[in-house]
Design an enzyme around this catalytic site. Sequence first.
Site: not given
Length: 272
Positions: A34, A36, A218
């Site tokens: 991922d 961000d 996240d």
Amino acid sequence: MGPAGTVRDLPSALHDRGRLATRLAGRRPAVFLDYDGVLTPIVDRPEDAVISDGMRETVRHLAARCPVCVVSGRDRTVVQRLMGIDDLVVAGSHGFDIWSPGEGVIAHDPAPGSAGLIAAVAERLWAETGSLDGVIVEPKRASVAVHYRLAAAEDRDRVVAVVRSLQARQPDEIKIMPGKMVYEIQPKVDWDKGRAVLYLLEVFNLGAEIFVPLYLGDDVTDEDAFRVLRGRGIGIIVGHPDDTEVAGRPTEAEFALASPEEVERFLTTLGY
């Protein structure tokens, strides 16, 4: 198989290297990242999430040793611009838009005919929240995000009300994905980051006899990828045990890293 627990319960992918090595069992990692919160810290304004020079070089070095793909909710071209890397596989818009250096754009459309729906949702969000300070509406190729991290508490409540109203009016057309101070509105189709990872494994011939897929994420949208990889690969959630946006949330990941700084250190060792 149920969730492993929360980020507080999981072994560290960085410090429990023996357990991770056992899972790899002599096979090569295929790494899905991922953007961000993983390659960059979460920032107040999405446009400020520019990758550091150190992380950029780490990802480049890793990609020279094993397959690496960025899987992001952001538009693919935005991720490529923020990363400053033009020779890496990138799956933007939750995998709706996939590009590889060898093939260019990989033609597939999990939500045909959704452009008009996305445009209408964006217009409604602008009309309902555009006057609110700190609220950012971000149209994308296959979704619309509304960010409210910078908004006052009462304006955050207004965003929640608008999003719920949209879902109530179009329950068969759209789905809402909550994230870290953001809602992502997508076409209601059977597609998510987990399905995107499975598609990428097939398209790039990353079979289980040679590769073990590792997915680092996240946010809530990354849980779909953690879920599909259970028993086949390894999910690694990125978040500090004291971060209330992550720590209390059940996760399907099996390992954890505390921060993008730990991600960089982990990726540095992974390809060697």
